[in-house]
Design a protein around this motif. Structure first.
Motif, PDB file in Angstrom:
ATOM      1  N   GLY A 108       0.839  -1.194   0.000  1.00  0.00           N
ATOM      2  CA  GLY A 108       0.000   0.000   0.000  1.00  0.00           C
ATOM      3  C   GLY A 108       0.866   1.233   0.000  1.00  0.00           C
ATOM      4  N   SER A 109       0.225   2.397   0.184  1.00  0.00           N
ATOM      5  CA  SER A 109       0.919   3.674   0.210  1.00  0.00           C
ATOM      6  C   SER A 109       0.600   4.379   1.515  1.00  0.00           C
ATOM      7  CB  SER A 109       0.511   4.557  -0.982  1.00  0.00           C
ATOM      8  OG  SER A 109       0.837   3.907  -2.194  1.00  0.00           O
ATOM      9  N   ARG A 110       1.538   5.220   1.949  1.00  0.00           N
ATOM     10  CA  ARG A 110       1.329   6.002   3.165  1.00  0.00           C
ATOM     11  C   ARG A 110       2.078   7.315   3.042  1.00  0.00           C
ATOM     12  NH1 ARG A 110       4.019   3.252   8.267  1.00  0.00           N
ATOM     13  NH2 ARG A 110       3.272   5.245   9.125  1.00  0.00           N
ATOM     14  N   GLU A 111       1.685   8.294   3.878  1.00  0.00           N
ATOM     15  CA  GLU A 111       2.307   9.602   3.847  1.00  0.00           C
ATOM     16  C   GLU A 111       3.705   9.531   4.466  1.00  0.00           C
ATOM     17  OE1 GLU A 111       1.468  14.169   5.475  1.00  0.00           O
ATOM     18  OE2 GLU A 111      -0.046  12.572   5.750  1.00  0.00           O
ATOM     19  N   TYR A 112       4.616  10.287   3.860  1.00  0.00           N
ATOM     20  CA  TYR A 112       6.007  10.280   4.318  1.00  0.00           C
ATOM     21  C   TYR A 112       6.136  11.066   5.621  1.00  0.00           C
ATOM     22  CZ  TYR A 112      10.956  11.457   4.575  1.00  0.00           C
ATOM     23  OH  TYR A 112      12.229  11.630   5.001  1.00  0.00           O
ATOM     24  N   ARG A 113       6.904  10.522   6.556  1.00  0.00           N
ATOM     25  CA  ARG A 113       7.246  11.191   7.798  1.00  0.00           C
ATOM     26  C   ARG A 113       8.768  11.212   7.927  1.00  0.00           C
ATOM     27  NH1 ARG A 113       2.790  12.443   7.390  1.00  0.00           N
ATOM     28  NH2 ARG A 113       1.039  12.252   8.860  1.00  0.00           N
ATOM     29  N   ALA A 114       9.280  12.226   8.607  1.00  0.00           N
ATOM     30  CA  ALA A 114      10.733  12.369   8.754  1.00  0.00           C
ATOM     31  C   ALA A 114      11.307  11.156   9.476  1.00  0.00           C
ATOM     32  CB  ALA A 114      11.068  13.654   9.523  1.00  0.00           C
ATOM     33  N   GLY A 115      12.360  10.634   8.937  1.00  0.00           N
ATOM     34  CA  GLY A 115      13.028   9.478   9.523  1.00  0.00           C
ATOM     35  C   GLY A 115      12.605   8.148   8.951  1.00  0.00           C
ATOM     36  N   MET A 116      11.595   8.122   8.102  1.00  0.00           N
ATOM     37  CA  MET A 116      11.139   6.866   7.508  1.00  0.00           C
ATOM     38  C   MET A 116      12.090   6.442   6.399  1.00  0.00           C
ATOM     39  SD  MET A 116       7.026   7.512   7.249  1.00  0.00           S
ATOM     40  CE  MET A 116       6.865   6.031   6.251  1.00  0.00           C
ATOM     41  N   PRO A 117      12.393   5.145   6.273  1.00  0.00           N
ATOM     42  CA  PRO A 117      13.243   4.679   5.165  1.00  0.00           C
ATOM     43  C   PRO A 117      12.525   4.829   3.836  1.00  0.00           C
ATOM     44  CG  PRO A 117      12.360   2.811   6.372  1.00  0.00           C
ATOM     45  CD  PRO A 117      11.968   4.026   7.146  1.00  0.00           C
ATOM     46  N   VAL A 118      13.190   5.393   2.872  1.00  0.00           N
ATOM     47  CA  VAL A 118      12.596   5.647   1.555  1.00  0.00           C
ATOM     48  C   VAL A 118      12.972   4.497   0.634  1.00  0.00           C
ATOM     49  CG1 VAL A 118      12.504   7.199  -0.404  1.00  0.00           C
ATOM     50  CG2 VAL A 118      12.702   8.122   1.915  1.00  0.00           C
ATOM     51  N   ARG A 119      12.002   3.717   0.197  1.00  0.00           N
ATOM     52  CA  ARG A 119      12.248   2.634  -0.741  1.00  0.00           C
ATOM     53  C   ARG A 119      11.783   3.007  -2.151  1.00  0.00           C
ATOM     54  NH1 ARG A 119      10.630  -3.164   1.498  1.00  0.00           N
ATOM     55  NH2 ARG A 119      11.876  -3.652  -0.335  1.00  0.00           N
ATOM     56  N   ARG A 120      10.604   3.609  -2.258  1.00  0.00           N
ATOM     57  CA  ARG A 120      10.109   4.018  -3.571  1.00  0.00           C
ATOM     58  C   ARG A 120       9.031   5.094  -3.379  1.00  0.00           C
ATOM     59  NH1 ARG A 120       8.411  -0.625  -7.643  1.00  0.00           N
ATOM     60  NH2 ARG A 120      10.577  -1.155  -7.144  1.00  0.00           N
ATOM     61  N   TRP A 121       9.157   6.172  -4.142  1.00  0.00           N
ATOM     62  CA  TRP A 121       8.169   7.255  -4.084  1.00  0.00           C
ATOM     63  C   TRP A 121       6.970   6.906  -4.955  1.00  0.00           C
ATOM     64  CZ3 TRP A 121       8.843  10.848  -0.482  1.00  0.00           C
ATOM     65  CH2 TRP A 121      10.137  11.165  -0.055  1.00  0.00           C
ATOM     66  N   ASP A 122       5.789   7.320  -4.457  1.00  0.00           N
ATOM     67  CA  ASP A 122       4.551   7.208  -5.236  1.00  0.00           C
ATOM     68  C   ASP A 122       4.257   8.595  -5.806  1.00  0.00           C
ATOM     69  OD1 ASP A 122       2.153   6.655  -6.369  1.00  0.00           O
ATOM     70  OD2 ASP A 122       1.219   5.811  -4.577  1.00  0.00           O
ATOM     71  N   PHE A 123       4.831   8.879  -7.013  1.00  0.00           N
ATOM     72  CA  PHE A 123       4.740  10.233  -7.564  1.00  0.00           C
ATOM     73  C   PHE A 123       3.311  10.569  -8.005  1.00  0.00           C
ATOM     74  CE2 PHE A 123       9.227   9.109  -8.166  1.00  0.00           C
ATOM     75  CZ  PHE A 123       9.832  10.204  -7.592  1.00  0.00           C
ATOM     76  N   ALA A 124       2.568   9.584  -8.472  1.00  0.00           N
ATOM     77  CA  ALA A 124       1.188   9.879  -8.893  1.00  0.00           C
ATOM     78  C   ALA A 124       0.345  10.335  -7.715  1.00  0.00           C
ATOM     79  CB  ALA A 124       0.586   8.637  -9.547  1.00  0.00           C
ATOM     80  N   SER A 125       0.439   9.638  -6.591  1.00  0.00           N
ATOM     81  CA  SER A 125      -0.326  10.052  -5.404  1.00  0.00           C
ATOM     82  C   SER A 125       0.214  11.365  -4.844  1.00  0.00           C
ATOM     83  CB  SER A 125      -0.242   8.953  -4.334  1.00  0.00           C
ATOM     84  OG  SER A 125      -0.769   7.737  -4.834  1.00  0.00           O
TER      85      SER A 125
END
Length: 443
Positions: free
Chosen positions: A238-255
């Motif tokens: 699924g997708s979730r909102e980014y928060r500071a400190g979260m590991p970035v694996r892949r951005w959901d640019f459309a959302s």
């Protein structure tokens, strides 16, 4: 009555030991031998000067020379015994080292006496052990005793020495030899202090260039690791909102463009698959088929060069699998060193688990005390290899041919014979029948 009899018996033995110690202390032969061992060049010079002055002329100044030599001889010996240090030795050494590779041992001397320890020569002495000269090698510059001028009461002095263990196994560290030359280097009081430390010596490092059999085995193991990594698929959760400190694996640019907030896609992956490894140390019936055993140096006549070659190739294979991010479980039917923490016991079998992309040293340490097993024990281990549930991946390093074992219940087992010669050369790379079997398993 029994307690009284045992108490009287203990009293009798204690009196007997005390009497033996008193006789040994009063034995002039023991005193003479101890004096002879403690004499140095200075004390021998004093003794010779005293004898010469005694035999020349009875009169001044020869009587004074004789008295001075005798007084220095006696007083120097007494002071040397009184100033004999009381030391505790601790060693800072690695947990495990490969056989034939040198390492540095840090020796710490803790003085526990009231008087300061002066004019000391300290060094590790492998000759004190029964097999020290055969198992340990020290460079000429490192084997020399190191000079320590003074250690105060309660202080600590450190020194470093280079050692090389020649044989695989769990070895005790050599004791520290401490020589006190105070005063004026007239006498030498020597004591050997054991630290109680032991080291795990793993199989020797493989000669990568001269082993054609290893090139084939390395290719097979790399193919197995690639097949396992390709089967570890990632699944979109699924997708979730980014928060500071979260590991970035892949951005959901459309959302992100639709909501105006940075959104991340979340994935999970399947559990890591484990490769079960067994090193079949069963000796072959004839050593005539062993390839290039003459390149392996025998340090002693009782060393099995074929077994050492098998363990070196197996240790290199374990490093290859772990380095390729594959979780490895090594089955150990022999006694494993107690310093290995991650051990699982199942009857007489132990297994050591190592995560992928981690330090493979626990697996190599499990090979330190590997010994040959008979064919029945090896067959029992092979019958115990399959695990309940999931896909089983097994690898066996052996000196025997695949047909020598009953593998009817393990059709997908990868059997790596270290004595099998490469049959063909394709593109400059040696290829054997193991390549074909591993390819069939992965397909």
């Amino acid at each position: 009555m029994k307690r009284e009899a045992s108490a009287s018996r203990k009293t009798h033995w204690s009196r007997r030991r005390l009497l033996l110690k008193a006789l040994r202390w009063c034995n002039p032969i023991v005193w003479w031998l101890a004096l002879r061992r403690s004499m140095t060049g200075g004390s021998v010079t004093l003794l010779l000067m005293g004898i010469v002055s005694l035999n020349i002329v009875w009169g001044y100044p020869w009587m004074g020379t004789f008295a001075a030599c005798f007084a220095m001889f006696v007083v120097g010996w007494v002071i040397n015994r009184i100033m004999s240090p009381r030391l505790k030795v601790t060693l800072d050494v690695p947990l495990a080292v490969r056989a034939g590779e040198s390492f540095v041992a840090r020796v710490s001397l803790i003085h526990q006496g009231r008087l300061p320890a002066m004019s000391l020569c300290v060094g590790l002495d492998p000759s004190r052990r029964k097999n020290g000269r055969r198992d340990i090698e020290m460079p000429l510059d490192a084997s020399a005793m190191q000079w320590i001028p003074e250690i105060a009461s309660g202080a600590t002095a450190t020194l470093e020495q280079s050692l090389t263990f020649l044989r695989r196994g769990v070895h005790e560290m050599p004791p520290a030899r401490v020589e006190s030359l105070f005063p004026f280097h007239l006498f030498r009081s020597t004591q050997w202090i054991d630290s109680g430390e032991s080291m795990v010596i793993t199989p020797r490092r493989l000669d990568w260039d001269s082993e054609t059999a290893w090139q084939v085995i390395h290719t097979s193991l790399r193919g197995l690791a690639v097949g396992l990594s390709q089967g570890d698929h990632q699944h979109y959760v699924g997708s979730r909102e980014y928060r500071a400190g979260m590991p970035v694996r892949r951005w959901d640019f459309a959302s992100w463009a639709r909501l105006g907030k940075p959104i991340l896609r979340e994935f999970n992956s399947a559990a890591k698959q484990t490769v079960t490894v067994f090193i079949d140390t069963t000796p072959v019936e004839s050593e005539a088929s062993v390839v290039s055993v003459s390149r392996w140096r025998r340090y002693t006549d009782d060393e099995d060069a074929s077994l050492e070659r098998l363990l070196s190739i197996a240790s290199a294979g374990l490093e290859t699998l772990v380095g390729a991010n594959v979780q490895v479980r090594l089955i150990v039917p022999w006694r494993a060193p107690s310093v290995i923490q991650s051990q699982e016991r199942n009857g007489n079998l132990r297994s050591v688990l190592c995560e992928g992309a981690s330090d493979p040293m626990p697996l190599l340490m499990a090979l330190a005390e590997a010994e040959p097993v008979d064919a029945s024990t090896a067959q029992d281990v092979l019958h115990a290899m399959p695990q309940a549930g999931g896909t089983f991946h097994g690898v066996v390093f052996s000196r025997r041919d695949r047909d020598a074992a009953d593998l009817s219940h393990l059709p997908d087992l990868m059997w790596l014979d270290i004595n099998e010669e490469p049959r063909d050369v394709f593109g400059g790379m040696a290829v054997s029948s193991n390549e074909k079997k591993s390819a069939e398993v992965l397909s």
